[in-house]
Write a protein that holds these residues in place. Structure first.
Motif, PDB file in Angstrom:
ATOM      1  N   VAL A  40      71.298  22.367 -47.189  1.00 49.94           N
ATOM      2  CA  VAL A  40      71.568  23.811 -47.127  1.00 49.94           C
ATOM      3  C   VAL A  40      70.306  24.544 -46.700  1.00 49.94           C
ATOM      4  CG1 VAL A  40      73.399  23.747 -48.850  1.00 49.94           C
ATOM      5  CG2 VAL A  40      71.048  24.109 -49.590  1.00 49.94           C
ATOM      6  N   ASN A  41      70.489  25.567 -45.905  1.00 53.98           N
ATOM      7  CA  ASN A  41      69.452  26.502 -45.439  1.00 53.98           C
ATOM      8  C   ASN A  41      68.086  25.889 -45.174  1.00 53.98           C
ATOM      9  OD1 ASN A  41      71.400  28.431 -45.437  1.00 53.98           O
ATOM     10  ND2 ASN A  41      70.527  29.689 -47.042  1.00 53.98           N
ATOM     11  N   THR A  42      67.153  26.006 -46.119  1.00 53.07           N
ATOM     12  CA  THR A  42      65.771  25.563 -45.871  1.00 53.07           C
ATOM     13  C   THR A  42      65.703  24.083 -45.600  1.00 53.07           C
ATOM     14  OG1 THR A  42      65.417  25.355 -48.260  1.00 53.07           O
ATOM     15  CG2 THR A  42      64.739  27.413 -47.227  1.00 53.07           C
ATOM     16  N   ASP A  43      66.595  23.280 -46.234  1.00 49.71           N
ATOM     17  CA  ASP A  43      66.593  21.844 -45.988  1.00 49.71           C
ATOM     18  C   ASP A  43      66.917  21.561 -44.534  1.00 49.71           C
ATOM     19  OD1 ASP A  43      66.169  21.273 -48.710  1.00 49.71           O
ATOM     20  OD2 ASP A  43      68.267  21.556 -49.125  1.00 49.71           O
ATOM     21  N   ILE A  44      67.843  22.332 -43.962  1.00 46.15           N
ATOM     22  CA  ILE A  44      68.210  22.131 -42.561  1.00 46.15           C
ATOM     23  C   ILE A  44      67.040  22.491 -41.656  1.00 46.15           C
ATOM     24  CG2 ILE A  44      69.763  22.909 -40.727  1.00 46.15           C
ATOM     25  CD1 ILE A  44      71.878  23.374 -42.874  1.00 46.15           C
ATOM     26  N   ALA A  45      66.339  23.560 -41.988  1.00 49.17           N
ATOM     27  CA  ALA A  45      65.181  23.967 -41.181  1.00 49.17           C
ATOM     28  C   ALA A  45      64.119  22.869 -41.163  1.00 49.17           C
ATOM     29  CB  ALA A  45      64.594  25.271 -41.725  1.00 49.17           C
ATOM     30  N   LEU A  74      78.973  19.603 -56.848  1.00 48.86           N
ATOM     31  CA  LEU A  74      78.012  20.262 -57.738  1.00 48.86           C
ATOM     32  C   LEU A  74      76.827  20.804 -56.944  1.00 48.86           C
ATOM     33  CD1 LEU A  74      78.016  17.749 -60.733  1.00 48.86           C
ATOM     34  CD2 LEU A  74      79.236  19.919 -60.548  1.00 48.86           C
ATOM     35  N   GLN A  75      76.372  20.057 -55.962  1.00 44.85           N
ATOM     36  CA  GLN A  75      75.248  20.512 -55.135  1.00 44.85           C
ATOM     37  C   GLN A  75      75.631  21.754 -54.333  1.00 44.85           C
ATOM     38  OE1 GLN A  75      73.751  17.479 -52.481  1.00 44.85           O
ATOM     39  NE2 GLN A  75      72.318  18.875 -51.470  1.00 44.85           N
ATOM     40  N   LEU A  76      76.838  21.741 -53.757  1.00 43.95           N
ATOM     41  CA  LEU A  76      77.286  22.889 -52.973  1.00 43.95           C
ATOM     42  C   LEU A  76      77.531  24.092 -53.870  1.00 43.95           C
ATOM     43  CD1 LEU A  76      78.101  24.125 -50.302  1.00 43.95           C
ATOM     44  CD2 LEU A  76      80.366  23.096 -50.554  1.00 43.95           C
ATOM     45  N   ASP A  77      78.102  23.861 -55.049  1.00 46.16           N
ATOM     46  CA  ASP A  77      78.337  24.955 -55.986  1.00 46.16           C
ATOM     47  C   ASP A  77      77.019  25.601 -56.416  1.00 46.16           C
ATOM     48  OD1 ASP A  77      80.299  26.335 -57.930  1.00 46.16           O
ATOM     49  OD2 ASP A  77      78.773  25.564 -59.288  1.00 46.16           O
ATOM     50  N   VAL A  86      73.931  28.355 -44.734  1.00 44.43           N
ATOM     51  CA  VAL A  86      74.166  27.347 -43.713  1.00 44.43           C
ATOM     52  C   VAL A  86      74.217  25.973 -44.379  1.00 44.43           C
ATOM     53  CG1 VAL A  86      73.357  26.339 -41.550  1.00 44.43           C
ATOM     54  CG2 VAL A  86      72.950  28.759 -42.036  1.00 44.43           C
ATOM     55  N   VAL A  87      75.239  25.206 -44.032  1.00 44.22           N
ATOM     56  CA  VAL A  87      75.452  23.896 -44.650  1.00 44.22           C
ATOM     57  C   VAL A  87      75.550  22.836 -43.564  1.00 44.22           C
ATOM     58  CG1 VAL A  87      77.087  22.485 -45.967  1.00 44.22           C
ATOM     59  CG2 VAL A  87      76.628  24.836 -46.667  1.00 44.22           C
ATOM     60  N   MET A  88      74.880  21.706 -43.776  1.00 45.82           N
ATOM     61  CA  MET A  88      75.084  20.542 -42.925  1.00 45.82           C
ATOM     62  C   MET A  88      75.514  19.373 -43.790  1.00 45.82           C
ATOM     63  SD  MET A  88      72.696  18.619 -40.067  1.00 45.82           S
ATOM     64  CE  MET A  88      71.537  17.809 -41.157  1.00 45.82           C
ATOM     65  N   LEU A  89      76.610  18.734 -43.412  1.00 46.80           N
ATOM     66  CA  LEU A  89      77.092  17.539 -44.103  1.00 46.80           C
ATOM     67  C   LEU A  89      77.013  16.371 -43.137  1.00 46.80           C
ATOM     68  CD1 LEU A  89      78.401  16.306 -46.662  1.00 46.80           C
ATOM     69  CD2 LEU A  89      80.630  16.802 -45.626  1.00 46.80           C
ATOM     70  N   THR A  90      76.310  15.313 -43.539  1.00 44.63           N
ATOM     71  CA  THR A  90      76.196  14.129 -42.689  1.00 44.63           C
ATOM     72  C   THR A  90      77.178  13.061 -43.154  1.00 44.63           C
ATOM     73  OG1 THR A  90      74.507  12.996 -44.007  1.00 44.63           O
ATOM     74  CG2 THR A  90      73.741  14.636 -42.415  1.00 44.63           C
ATOM     75  N   LEU A  91      77.520  12.175 -42.244  1.00 34.94           N
ATOM     76  CA  LEU A  91      78.457  11.083 -42.530  1.00 34.94           C
ATOM     77  C   LEU A  91      79.702  11.610 -43.235  1.00 34.94           C
ATOM     78  CD1 LEU A  91      76.081   8.161 -43.608  1.00 34.94           C
ATOM     79  CD2 LEU A  91      76.996   8.672 -41.344  1.00 34.94           C
ATOM     80  N   LYS A  97      73.112  30.147 -56.096  1.00 37.15           N
ATOM     81  CA  LYS A  97      71.767  30.632 -55.789  1.00 37.15           C
ATOM     82  C   LYS A  97      71.781  31.618 -54.625  1.00 37.15           C
ATOM     83  CE  LYS A  97      69.288  26.573 -57.519  1.00 37.15           C
ATOM     84  NZ  LYS A  97      68.464  25.391 -57.174  1.00 37.15           N
ATOM     85  N   ASN A  98      72.713  31.434 -53.707  1.00 38.65           N
ATOM     86  CA  ASN A  98      72.768  32.292 -52.534  1.00 38.65           C
ATOM     87  C   ASN A  98      73.492  33.618 -52.795  1.00 38.65           C
ATOM     88  OD1 ASN A  98      72.215  32.282 -49.509  1.00 38.65           O
ATOM     89  ND2 ASN A  98      74.394  32.783 -49.516  1.00 38.65           N
ATOM     90  N   HIS A  99      74.185  33.689 -53.928  1.00 39.23           N
ATOM     91  CA  HIS A  99      75.010  34.858 -54.232  1.00 39.23           C
ATOM     92  C   HIS A  99      74.188  36.149 -54.242  1.00 39.23           C
ATOM     93  CE1 HIS A  99      78.280  37.194 -55.946  1.00 39.23           C
ATOM     94  NE2 HIS A  99      77.466  37.607 -56.908  1.00 39.23           N
ATOM     95  N   PHE A 100      72.993  36.079 -54.812  1.00 38.83           N
ATOM     96  CA  PHE A 100      72.174  37.279 -54.938  1.00 38.83           C
ATOM     97  C   PHE A 100      71.262  37.496 -53.729  1.00 38.83           C
ATOM     98  CE2 PHE A 100      73.160  35.945 -59.298  1.00 38.83           C
ATOM     99  CZ  PHE A 100      73.782  37.105 -59.768  1.00 38.83           C
TER     100      PHE A 100
END
Length: 232
Positions: free
Chosen positions: A225-230, A178-181, A195-200, A186-189
């Motif tokens: 995703v994106n800003t969270d990774i930054a 659900l989070q990735l979806d 950019v995605v980072m998955l831990t563990l 949100k990124n569609h427009f």
């Protein structure tokens, strides 16, 4: 005489008395098959080394209120055991149990907030990355393969691409799906790279029609995703 603090890489099962200075970088509740609850944690020392730690339900009253994700502690008289988990949270072959343990919150600015060691796709593809060890991965969403967000099983499958154009299938389940979806929507427009980072994340080998992939574990993984990774 006060015990000298040990680094995580020094831990083993043959010694009974240990003293470590660590930060809790991850923390989650798990219901075991026998009905008992545990709190699973990830301890990290100043070198960035990590080890899994377990607090059993019987000791919640004594320790739960004082343990917080992100805080640093000096912990003494831990029990170190062999790690026989199907998926290990680090390459350290041991686990820590909090039993008759002394826990004191302490200021340890030398211990970073967190350290992520990114596993290259090539190491996963070539079998260099151990299959029984959870990994942190990062990549750009190159293709959305499937989005199934209707009960009973939420699932989103994407193709991730790294910075040398190697691809890896990422399957996100349940709340991670659900989070990735939501991030994809949100990124569609925005028409920017997602950019995605998955831990563990666990590595799932090819089986039948299913390709080699990485997937979140039920508890403990984090999806950025994106800003969270930054920010991290």
């Amino acid at each position: 005489m006060s015990l000298e603090e040990n680094m995580i890489f020094e831990l083993h099962t043959k010694k009974r008395t240990w003293k470590i200075a660590v930060r809790i970088t991850d923390m989650w509740h798990v219901n075991k098959h026998n009905g008992r609850q545990v709190i699973e944690m990830l301890f990290m020392d100043q070198t960035g080394a990590k080890i899994g730690a377990t607090l059993w339900q019987e000791l919640f009253r004594e320790f739960e209120a004082m343990l917080h994700c992100g805080s640093a502690y000096v912990i003494q008289d831990i029990k170190v055991v062999e790690n026989h988990s199907e998926y290990k949270v680090s390459t350290i072959p041991f686990l820590v149990y909090l039993v008759k343990t002394i826990v004191k919150e302490a200021e340890h600015p030398e211990i970073p907030t967190n350290v992520h060691v990114i596993t290259p796709f090539v190491d996963i593809i070539n079998g260099v990355a151990p299959r029984d060890t959870l990994v942190d991965v990062v990549g750009v969403v190159a293709e959305v393969i499937e989005r199934k967000t209707v009960n009973p099983t939420y699932r989103v499958i994407v193709k991730l691409r790294d910075n040398i154009d190697r691809d890896m299938i990422l399957t996100a389940w349940e709340e991670y799906a659900l989070q990735l979806d939501d991030a994809i929507e949100k990124n569609h427009f925005d028409r920017k790279s997602l950019v995605v980072m998955l831990t563990l994340a666990k590595i799932k080998d090819s089986k039948d029609k299913y390709p080699l992939s990485i997937q979140n574990i039920k508890h403990g993984s984090k999806l950025y995703v994106n800003t969270d990774i930054a920010e991290i």
